[in-house]
Design a protein around this motif. Structure first.
Motif, PDB file in Angstrom:
ATOM      1  N   LEU A   1      56.512  27.119  88.741  1.00 20.09           N
ATOM      2  CA  LEU A   1      55.686  27.427  89.911  1.00 20.09           C
ATOM      3  C   LEU A   1      55.436  26.139  90.688  1.00 20.09           C
ATOM      4  CD1 LEU A   1      53.066  29.883  88.357  1.00 20.09           C
ATOM      5  CD2 LEU A   1      55.234  30.420  89.476  1.00 20.09           C
ATOM      6  N   VAL A   2      55.579  26.212  92.004  1.00 18.33           N
ATOM      7  CA  VAL A   2      55.273  25.031  92.827  1.00 18.33           C
ATOM      8  C   VAL A   2      54.270  25.433  93.902  1.00 18.33           C
ATOM      9  CG1 VAL A   2      57.555  24.034  92.461  1.00 18.33           C
ATOM     10  CG2 VAL A   2      57.155  25.391  94.496  1.00 18.33           C
ATOM     11  N   LYS A   3      53.495  24.442  94.338  1.00 15.61           N
ATOM     12  CA  LYS A   3      52.550  24.685  95.426  1.00 15.61           C
ATOM     13  C   LYS A   3      53.128  24.084  96.689  1.00 15.61           C
ATOM     14  CE  LYS A   3      47.723  25.200  94.514  1.00 15.61           C
ATOM     15  NZ  LYS A   3      46.490  24.568  93.992  1.00 15.61           N
TER      16      LYS A   3
ATOM     17  N   ASP B   1      63.722  30.848  95.129  1.00 12.60           N
ATOM     18  CA  ASP B   1      62.452  30.307  95.609  1.00 12.60           C
ATOM     19  C   ASP B   1      61.750  31.419  96.384  1.00 12.60           C
ATOM     20  OD1 ASP B   1      60.422  29.058  96.965  1.00 12.60           O
ATOM     21  OD2 ASP B   1      61.657  27.435  97.743  1.00 12.60           O
ATOM     22  N   ILE B   2      60.707  32.003  95.765  1.00  8.37           N
ATOM     23  CA  ILE B   2      60.066  33.184  96.327  1.00  8.37           C
ATOM     24  C   ILE B   2      58.555  32.983  96.378  1.00  8.37           C
ATOM     25  CG2 ILE B   2      59.646  35.654  95.923  1.00  8.37           C
ATOM     26  CD1 ILE B   2      62.402  35.791  94.593  1.00  8.37           C
TER      27      ILE B   2
ATOM     28  N   LEU C   1      55.006  38.811  93.472  1.00  6.63           N
ATOM     29  CA  LEU C   1      55.829  38.348  94.585  1.00  6.63           C
ATOM     30  C   LEU C   1      55.242  38.908  95.878  1.00  6.63           C
ATOM     31  CD1 LEU C   1      59.436  38.724  93.115  1.00  6.63           C
ATOM     32  CD2 LEU C   1      57.718  36.949  92.726  1.00  6.63           C
ATOM     33  N   LYS C   2      55.099  38.062  96.870  1.00  5.13           N
ATOM     34  CA  LYS C   2      54.486  38.433  98.145  1.00  5.13           C
ATOM     35  C   LYS C   2      55.104  39.697  98.763  1.00  5.13           C
ATOM     36  CE  LYS C   2      51.049  35.845  99.523  1.00  5.13           C
ATOM     37  NZ  LYS C   2      51.173  34.851 100.591  1.00  5.13           N
TER      38      LYS C   2
ATOM     39  N   LEU D   1      60.189  29.365  91.266  1.00  8.34           N
ATOM     40  CA  LEU D   1      61.491  28.705  91.249  1.00  8.34           C
ATOM     41  C   LEU D   1      62.170  28.939  89.900  1.00  8.34           C
ATOM     42  CD1 LEU D   1      60.940  26.636  93.694  1.00  8.34           C
ATOM     43  CD2 LEU D   1      61.817  24.919  92.151  1.00  8.34           C
ATOM     44  N   ALA D   2      63.447  29.241  89.925  1.00  7.34           N
ATOM     45  CA  ALA D   2      64.184  29.304  88.661  1.00  7.34           C
ATOM     46  C   ALA D   2      65.601  28.824  88.937  1.00  7.34           C
ATOM     47  CB  ALA D   2      64.209  30.716  88.107  1.00  7.34           C
TER      48      ALA D   2
END
Lengths: 70, 70, 70, 70, 70, 70
Positions: E67-69, F8-9, F29-30, F59-60
């Motif tokens: 997870l990134v901000k 990247d979501i 997820l948004k 992110l993966a």
């Protein structure tokens, strides 16, 4: 021993945190101030007989290394 | 940007090899002779616009870092 | 050598496929008909000097092992 | 079910350790004495309804399998 | 089938790129514009018999999700 | 920031569970009902200053994404 990991750096254990089944081991790369952490099972930790000051090598498969641009 | 990876080290790209869908990017950790490699898709490589000399940060989730004893 | 991977099984290389930057190495676990594949860079492959018949150990971090129910 | 993992071996659960959020499940590969461990969340453990004696399949993506030479 | 991965989302294959030993499969998550890519061996690709339009499920072990901000 | 991960979501944190050294963070997820979980160290959790409602990106690395067929 030879291994199929592209990344292999000498380091020294500087901190160990224990949880219920997992442990977090923080190392300092030899000759630098760079730190890295490794998470492993407590079983692995005791097999490795790691403690503060232990000399280790840090390994990561290249596919699990991410590069980011600032 | 902040991220959930325990390991984040500045580095410089020193070599890029391209395959059919994947690329191997070798970096040198800043101020050291330590090298690490990252394997990524060619798509990621071009989005990152990496070339020799690019400044990057190396990231690896702690769970994917292995410690070995010599 | 001691390592922080919970999973370590003796095996024999039975097939190697080479791509542009990556290679796929298939092994048979010693004394069984079970096969596993490992994907690594060509650089790692040549450092390991693997060929058909090579004796190796298979390692996987426990966090990267998935269990499924039939 | 079909999956994109090269490695798929039948096994039997022989031990389960529970921590705060993670669990470590040790299995024995069918017809052998080889053991492997899988670390997963407690949530996954309860969804899988695993207990000692459960029959499972072990899966690992080939990119996460490391080969070492003795 | 039940599995030990916390993350399981229905998706549709929208693009496949083939390399020497690896393939990159891009999917769109059902009912969204979100895309994800999966890299697998060509062997896995042909076992899965994937083509554009194939319905799949996307799986990732929680330990491999970052997870990134912003 | 640019990164070498294909996936990247945008997502929102909906639940956090803390263990001894690890934490499990579940996000939605948004714009969807899809949920994903990320497991990280408590140290990473506090550096990220995540709480319920936090906006994050998921992110993966494509190599760690598995596709399965129903």
């Amino acid at each position: 021993m030879k291994h199929g990991a592209r990344n292999d750096i000498p380091a020294e254990v500087i901190e160990i945190k224990r949880g219920g089944v997992m442990a977090q081991v923080t190392v300092r790369l030899k000759g630098t101030d760079y730190r890295m952490s490794s998470v492993m099972t407590l079983d692995s930790l005791s097999e490795l007989e790691l403690k503060e000051g232990s000399e280790v090598h840090v390994l990561a498969k290249a596919v699990n290394v991410l590069l980011v641009k600032p």
